[in-house]
Write a protein that holds these residues in place. Structure first.
Motif, PDB file in Angstrom:
ATOM      1  N   GLU A 188       0.830  -1.210   0.000  1.00  0.00           N
ATOM      2  CA  GLU A 188       0.000   0.000   0.000  1.00  0.00           C
ATOM      3  C   GLU A 188       0.864   1.259   0.000  1.00  0.00           C
ATOM      4  OE1 GLU A 188      -2.390  -0.581   3.450  1.00  0.00           O
ATOM      5  OE2 GLU A 188      -3.827  -1.914   2.437  1.00  0.00           O
ATOM      6  N   THR A 189       1.945   1.222   0.773  1.00  0.00           N
ATOM      7  CA  THR A 189       2.833   2.383   0.860  1.00  0.00           C
ATOM      8  C   THR A 189       3.540   2.641  -0.460  1.00  0.00           C
ATOM      9  OG1 THR A 189       3.208   2.056   3.226  1.00  0.00           O
ATOM     10  CG2 THR A 189       4.847   3.353   2.032  1.00  0.00           C
ATOM     11  N   TYR A 190       4.094   1.585  -1.074  1.00  0.00           N
ATOM     12  CA  TYR A 190       4.789   1.753  -2.355  1.00  0.00           C
ATOM     13  C   TYR A 190       3.828   2.213  -3.448  1.00  0.00           C
ATOM     14  CZ  TYR A 190       8.960  -0.566  -0.475  1.00  0.00           C
ATOM     15  OH  TYR A 190      10.079  -0.880   0.248  1.00  0.00           O
ATOM     16  N   ARG A 191       2.628   1.672  -3.429  1.00  0.00           N
ATOM     17  CA  ARG A 191       1.639   2.063  -4.436  1.00  0.00           C
ATOM     18  C   ARG A 191       1.252   3.535  -4.260  1.00  0.00           C
ATOM     19  NH1 ARG A 191      -3.565  -1.596  -6.156  1.00  0.00           N
ATOM     20  NH2 ARG A 191      -4.677  -0.059  -7.398  1.00  0.00           N
ATOM     21  N   TYR A 192       1.058   3.947  -3.027  1.00  0.00           N
ATOM     22  CA  TYR A 192       0.704   5.346  -2.746  1.00  0.00           C
ATOM     23  C   TYR A 192       1.818   6.282  -3.209  1.00  0.00           C
ATOM     24  CZ  TYR A 192       0.074   9.642  -0.095  1.00  0.00           C
ATOM     25  OH  TYR A 192      -0.028  10.963   0.270  1.00  0.00           O
ATOM     26  N   ARG A 193       3.066   5.929  -2.877  1.00  0.00           N
ATOM     27  CA  ARG A 193       4.196   6.782  -3.248  1.00  0.00           C
ATOM     28  C   ARG A 193       4.340   6.883  -4.762  1.00  0.00           C
ATOM     29  NH1 ARG A 193       8.810   4.365   0.865  1.00  0.00           N
ATOM     30  NH2 ARG A 193       8.000   5.267   2.814  1.00  0.00           N
ATOM     31  N   ALA A 194       4.177   5.741  -5.456  1.00  0.00           N
ATOM     32  CA  ALA A 194       4.297   5.738  -6.915  1.00  0.00           C
ATOM     33  C   ALA A 194       3.224   6.618  -7.549  1.00  0.00           C
ATOM     34  CB  ALA A 194       4.194   4.309  -7.442  1.00  0.00           C
ATOM     35  N   CYS A 195       2.009   6.462  -7.069  1.00  0.00           N
ATOM     36  CA  CYS A 195       0.898   7.257  -7.619  1.00  0.00           C
ATOM     37  C   CYS A 195       1.093   8.742  -7.353  1.00  0.00           C
ATOM     38  CB  CYS A 195      -0.424   6.784  -7.025  1.00  0.00           C
ATOM     39  SG  CYS A 195      -0.962   5.169  -7.637  1.00  0.00           S
ATOM     40  N   LYS A 196       1.598   9.061  -6.176  1.00  0.00           N
ATOM     41  CA  LYS A 196       1.827  10.471  -5.836  1.00  0.00           C
ATOM     42  C   LYS A 196       2.885  11.077  -6.748  1.00  0.00           C
ATOM     43  CE  LYS A 196       2.769  13.555  -1.948  1.00  0.00           C
ATOM     44  NZ  LYS A 196       3.063  13.644  -0.491  1.00  0.00           N
ATOM     45  N   LYS A 197       3.981  10.343  -6.989  1.00  0.00           N
ATOM     46  CA  LYS A 197       5.053  10.847  -7.836  1.00  0.00           C
ATOM     47  C   LYS A 197       4.599  11.055  -9.279  1.00  0.00           C
ATOM     48  CE  LYS A 197       8.970   8.849  -5.276  1.00  0.00           C
ATOM     49  NZ  LYS A 197      10.080   7.863  -5.342  1.00  0.00           N
ATOM     50  N   LEU A 198       3.733  10.143  -9.767  1.00  0.00           N
ATOM     51  CA  LEU A 198       3.285  10.199 -11.161  1.00  0.00           C
ATOM     52  C   LEU A 198       1.956  10.927 -11.339  1.00  0.00           C
ATOM     53  CD1 LEU A 198       4.216   6.561 -12.252  1.00  0.00           C
ATOM     54  CD2 LEU A 198       5.498   8.654 -12.696  1.00  0.00           C
ATOM     55  N   MET A 199       1.415  11.407 -10.245  1.00  0.00           N
ATOM     56  CA  MET A 199       0.135  12.135 -10.255  1.00  0.00           C
ATOM     57  C   MET A 199      -0.995  11.273 -10.822  1.00  0.00           C
ATOM     58  SD  MET A 199       1.370  15.991 -11.312  1.00  0.00           S
ATOM     59  CE  MET A 199       2.262  15.430 -12.768  1.00  0.00           C
ATOM     60  N   LEU A 200      -1.050  10.025 -10.355  1.00  0.00           N
ATOM     61  CA  LEU A 200      -2.117   9.098 -10.732  1.00  0.00           C
ATOM     62  C   LEU A 200      -3.115   9.060  -9.595  1.00  0.00           C
ATOM     63  CD1 LEU A 200       0.130   6.188 -12.102  1.00  0.00           C
ATOM     64  CD2 LEU A 200      -0.824   8.135 -13.358  1.00  0.00           C
ATOM     65  N   HIS A 201      -4.398   9.282  -9.893  1.00  0.00           N
ATOM     66  CA  HIS A 201      -5.382   9.484  -8.832  1.00  0.00           C
ATOM     67  C   HIS A 201      -6.399   8.355  -8.695  1.00  0.00           C
ATOM     68  CE1 HIS A 201      -3.710  13.469  -8.567  1.00  0.00           C
ATOM     69  NE2 HIS A 201      -3.978  13.680  -9.846  1.00  0.00           N
ATOM     70  N   SER A 202      -6.367   7.399  -9.597  1.00  0.00           N
ATOM     71  CA  SER A 202      -7.351   6.326  -9.540  1.00  0.00           C
ATOM     72  C   SER A 202      -6.777   5.061 -10.173  1.00  0.00           C
ATOM     73  CB  SER A 202      -8.626   6.725 -10.304  1.00  0.00           C
ATOM     74  OG  SER A 202      -8.354   6.842 -11.700  1.00  0.00           O
ATOM     75  N   ARG A 203      -7.509   3.946 -10.003  1.00  0.00           N
ATOM     76  CA  ARG A 203      -7.084   2.686 -10.629  1.00  0.00           C
ATOM     77  C   ARG A 203      -7.052   2.819 -12.147  1.00  0.00           C
ATOM     78  NH1 ARG A 203      -9.485  -1.921 -12.600  1.00  0.00           N
ATOM     79  NH2 ARG A 203      -8.247  -3.817 -12.385  1.00  0.00           N
ATOM     80  N   LEU A 204      -8.021   3.546 -12.715  1.00  0.00           N
ATOM     81  CA  LEU A 204      -8.039   3.746 -14.162  1.00  0.00           C
ATOM     82  C   LEU A 204      -6.808   4.518 -14.623  1.00  0.00           C
ATOM     83  CD1 LEU A 204      -9.453   3.403 -16.846  1.00  0.00           C
ATOM     84  CD2 LEU A 204     -10.815   5.447 -16.348  1.00  0.00           C
ATOM     85  N   ASP A 205      -6.365   5.504 -13.828  1.00  0.00           N
ATOM     86  CA  ASP A 205      -5.146   6.240 -14.171  1.00  0.00           C
ATOM     87  C   ASP A 205      -3.943   5.297 -14.224  1.00  0.00           C
ATOM     88  OD1 ASP A 205      -6.443   8.651 -14.315  1.00  0.00           O
ATOM     89  OD2 ASP A 205      -5.869   9.310 -12.308  1.00  0.00           O
ATOM     90  N   ILE A 206      -3.880   4.349 -13.277  1.00  0.00           N
ATOM     91  CA  ILE A 206      -2.769   3.384 -13.244  1.00  0.00           C
ATOM     92  C   ILE A 206      -2.797   2.520 -14.493  1.00  0.00           C
ATOM     93  CG2 ILE A 206      -1.816   1.394 -12.034  1.00  0.00           C
ATOM     94  CD1 ILE A 206      -2.864   2.611  -9.416  1.00  0.00           C
ATOM     95  N   ILE A 207      -4.001   2.045 -14.871  1.00  0.00           N
ATOM     96  CA  ILE A 207      -4.139   1.209 -16.066  1.00  0.00           C
ATOM     97  C   ILE A 207      -3.746   1.998 -17.311  1.00  0.00           C
ATOM     98  CG2 ILE A 207      -5.780  -0.026 -17.538  1.00  0.00           C
ATOM     99  CD1 ILE A 207      -7.348  -0.685 -14.980  1.00  0.00           C
ATOM    100  N   ARG A 208      -4.201   3.232 -17.410  1.00  0.00           N
ATOM    101  CA  ARG A 208      -3.863   4.068 -18.564  1.00  0.00           C
ATOM    102  C   ARG A 208      -2.343   4.272 -18.654  1.00  0.00           C
ATOM    103  NH1 ARG A 208      -8.558   8.658 -17.662  1.00  0.00           N
ATOM    104  NH2 ARG A 208     -10.174   7.682 -18.947  1.00  0.00           N
ATOM    105  N   TYR A 209      -1.750   4.564 -17.521  1.00  0.00           N
ATOM    106  CA  TYR A 209      -0.302   4.776 -17.506  1.00  0.00           C
ATOM    107  C   TYR A 209       0.418   3.498 -17.932  1.00  0.00           C
ATOM    108  CZ  TYR A 209       4.312   6.286 -16.084  1.00  0.00           C
ATOM    109  OH  TYR A 209       5.639   6.629 -16.099  1.00  0.00           O
ATOM    110  N   GLY A 210      -0.004   2.365 -17.381  1.00  0.00           N
ATOM    111  CA  GLY A 210       0.618   1.098 -17.730  1.00  0.00           C
ATOM    112  C   GLY A 210       0.485   0.781 -19.203  1.00  0.00           C
ATOM    113  N   ALA A 211      -0.701   1.006 -19.768  1.00  0.00           N
ATOM    114  CA  ALA A 211      -0.928   0.732 -21.187  1.00  0.00           C
ATOM    115  C   ALA A 211      -0.086   1.647 -22.069  1.00  0.00           C
ATOM    116  CB  ALA A 211      -2.409   0.891 -21.523  1.00  0.00           C
ATOM    117  N   SER A 212       0.044   2.909 -21.673  1.00  0.00           N
ATOM    118  CA  SER A 212       0.807   3.866 -22.476  1.00  0.00           C
ATOM    119  C   SER A 212       2.298   3.577 -22.461  1.00  0.00           C
ATOM    120  CB  SER A 212       0.550   5.296 -21.986  1.00  0.00           C
ATOM    121  OG  SER A 212       1.157   5.520 -20.726  1.00  0.00           O
ATOM    122  N   HIS A 213       2.746   2.803 -21.460  1.00  0.00           N
ATOM    123  CA  HIS A 213       4.167   2.491 -21.362  1.00  0.00           C
ATOM    124  C   HIS A 213       4.466   1.023 -21.698  1.00  0.00           C
ATOM    125  CE1 HIS A 213       4.128   6.375 -19.373  1.00  0.00           C
ATOM    126  NE2 HIS A 213       5.439   6.399 -19.481  1.00  0.00           N
TER     127      HIS A 213
END
Length: 219
Positions: A188-213
């Motif tokens: 949970e901590t690593y996921r929170y830190r990663a999202c904060k650094k990349l400005m990802l605010h939701s699960r969909l943002d994570i999926i979009r980021y992953g797909a784009s990379h």
């Protein structure tokens, strides 16, 4: 690490071909063969495989229905679907169910091997013959306005990257903890830190980021 695999197809020739393919891959252990849904369910329950390669056109119960049953009982099981169906509606339904690989039966055996390796590594594999669907799927996941331009490799630690990549392909925090050996709180901590650094605010943002990379689709 050797992964255990179950193969399911009602055509003996196809099943024999899949068996030969798997026996030629040193990092896979054949856990069993099945030609119908009942045999497949019994094998999954008894052998607890890491991955199931499954024919969509089984008699009595469709492969999609069987996949749902398997994932209800063993959510960690990875499923690669073999099929003749190229229609986007079938691919979409398979992905919604939680199937991680979709390979056309007309494809060469090497694609099946690629799908198995991709799915076992946490990715999603869609047959390259379905290029129109793949392109549209990525476009819908990654509208230009919704994708951050931050580069993960420049900003994330190894653990933050590891956790975020697993989250991007659909793993829950519990599954990530099991795969990485970390505690739930650490995940949970690593996921929170990663999202904060990349400005990802939701699960969909994570999926979009992953797909784009390129984290979600391996071809």
């Amino acid at each position: 690490m050797t992964a255990r695999i179950v193969l399911v197809d009602d055509h003996p020739v196809v099943l024999a071909g899949l068996q030969a393919l798997v026996l030629g891959l040193p990092d896979l252990e054949l856990a069993g063969l099945a030609s119908c849904a009942a045999e497949a369910l019994a094998l999954v329950r008894g052998e607890r495989p890491d991955i199931v390669v499954l024919d969509m056109g089984l008699p009595g119960m469709s492969g999609l229905t069987l996949a749902e049953r398997i994932l209800e009982e063993r959510p960690a099981t990875r499923i690669v679907m073999l099929t003749h169906y190229e229609e986007p509606s079938y691919v979409q339904k398979a992905l919604r169910i939680g199937i991680r690989g979709y390979v056309l039966k007309a494809s060469a055996g090497e694609k099946v091997a690629q799908a198995i390796r991709s799915v076992l590594s946490g990715g999603v594999y869609i047959d390259s013959e379905l290029e129109d669907f793949r392109s549209e799927w990525i476009r819908k996941l990654c509208p230009i306005a919704g994708v951050t331009t931050a580069t993960a490799s420049d900003t994330l630690t190894y653990r933050e990257m590891q956790v975020l990549r697993l989250a991007a392909v659909g793993h829950s925090n519990k599954e990530i903890a099991r795969r990485t050996g970390l505690g739930i709180k650490s995940v949970e901590t690593y996921r929170y830190r990663a999202c904060k650094k990349l400005m990802l605010h939701s699960r969909l943002d994570i999926i979009r980021y992953g797909a784009s990379h390129g984290w979600i689709l391996d071809v």
